[in-house]
Write an enzyme that holds these catalytic residues in place. Sequence first.
Site, mmCIF file in Angstrom:
data_model
loop_
_atom_site.group_PDB
_atom_site.id
_atom_site.type_symbol
_atom_site.label_atom_id
_atom_site.label_comp_id
_atom_site.label_asym_id
_atom_site.label_seq_id
_atom_site.Cartn_x
_atom_site.Cartn_y
_atom_site.Cartn_z
ATOM 1 N N LYS A 14 3.691 -2.588 55.521
ATOM 2 C CA LYS A 14 3.001 -1.369 55.055
ATOM 3 C C LYS A 14 3.625 -0.905 53.729
ATOM 4 O O LYS A 14 4.033 -1.747 52.926
ATOM 5 C CB LYS A 14 3.027 -0.295 56.148
ATOM 6 N N HIS A 98 -7.190 -3.226 58.052
ATOM 7 C CA HIS A 98 -6.244 -2.495 58.902
ATOM 8 C C HIS A 98 -6.780 -1.084 59.150
ATOM 9 O O HIS A 98 -7.396 -0.489 58.259
ATOM 10 C CB HIS A 98 -4.870 -2.446 58.219
ATOM 11 N N GLU A 100 -5.413 1.694 59.120
ATOM 12 C CA GLU A 100 -4.965 2.694 58.127
ATOM 13 C C GLU A 100 -5.845 2.641 56.881
ATOM 14 O O GLU A 100 -6.095 3.661 56.242
ATOM 15 C CB GLU A 100 -3.486 2.442 57.778
ATOM 16 N N GLU A 170 -5.661 -4.105 67.160
ATOM 17 C CA GLU A 170 -4.676 -3.035 67.063
ATOM 18 C C GLU A 170 -5.318 -1.715 67.482
ATOM 19 O O GLU A 170 -6.023 -1.077 66.685
ATOM 20 C CB GLU A 170 -4.180 -2.904 65.615
ATOM 21 N N GLY A 176 2.398 2.782 65.670
ATOM 22 C CA GLY A 176 3.466 3.670 65.231
ATOM 23 C C GLY A 176 3.731 4.828 66.190
ATOM 24 O O GLY A 176 4.420 5.779 65.848
#
Length: 253
Positions: A14, A98, A100, A170, A176
């Site tokens: 990241k 991803h 994010e 994911e 996280g």
Amino acid sequence: MNPKRRPIIAGNWKMNMTATQARELASKLIPLVASVKDRDIVLGPPFTSIASVAETIKGTNISLAAQNLHWEDKGAFTGEISAEMLLDLNCRYVIIGHSERRQSFGETDETVNKKVKQSLKKGLLPILCVGETLAEREAGKLNDIISRQVTGGLKDIQASDMQKVVIAYEPVWAIGTGKTATPQQANEVHALIRQKVKALYSAGIADGLRIQYGGSVTPANVSTLMAMPDIDGALVGGASLKPESFAALVNFK
Ligand code: 13P
């Protein structure tokens, strides 16, 4: 894990690690994983650290992933990075879509699909990320979301390219947060993804597809996850930032 599929353990760094820190991490990691032959080891540094990691891992059993790419070949796209730039630095994989990036940078199934196509056209191996949010799971939309992301991400991808594709499941709620999906929960979704790919392509392609799990994977839980029949690897954030813990993940039993 299934002996037919080669395990793939990848670190997604990241927005962490300067070029100097990245070089140090990679050089400490090399001896810790040097004897590994039966699994793929992948590091995903931020763009600015790719060159220093590439130089450090040259000639080792570690390969490189980028965390994103642009779908055009080149041109007036300020701030973007092309497939050719990544290939020139010896990147082999590229993480695409991803959560994010989907949540904070406006990526959609359509842009994700353009990136998957571009990576395959240029010879990079895409790691296509999919996953539901907690709200989506609780609303009973898990199947719909995963099916949509898999179908959308793979739109127009030829069967002949499918052995180059890795999918990473994911769950957004596990990233996280320290909340890992249970091995059973993860395997259920992996099986669903495999089923979807079977319907889109064939049983053979679905059987060969590598599906990684990502979301709070640690040295303590990696082995039970990897013991599940449809889990073929891990895409790891936090625990990939220390050489000892990433090496422990790679060396899972
Ligand atoms: P964590 O391992 O930090 O939960 O991150 C997972 C992830 O997003 C990897 O891409």
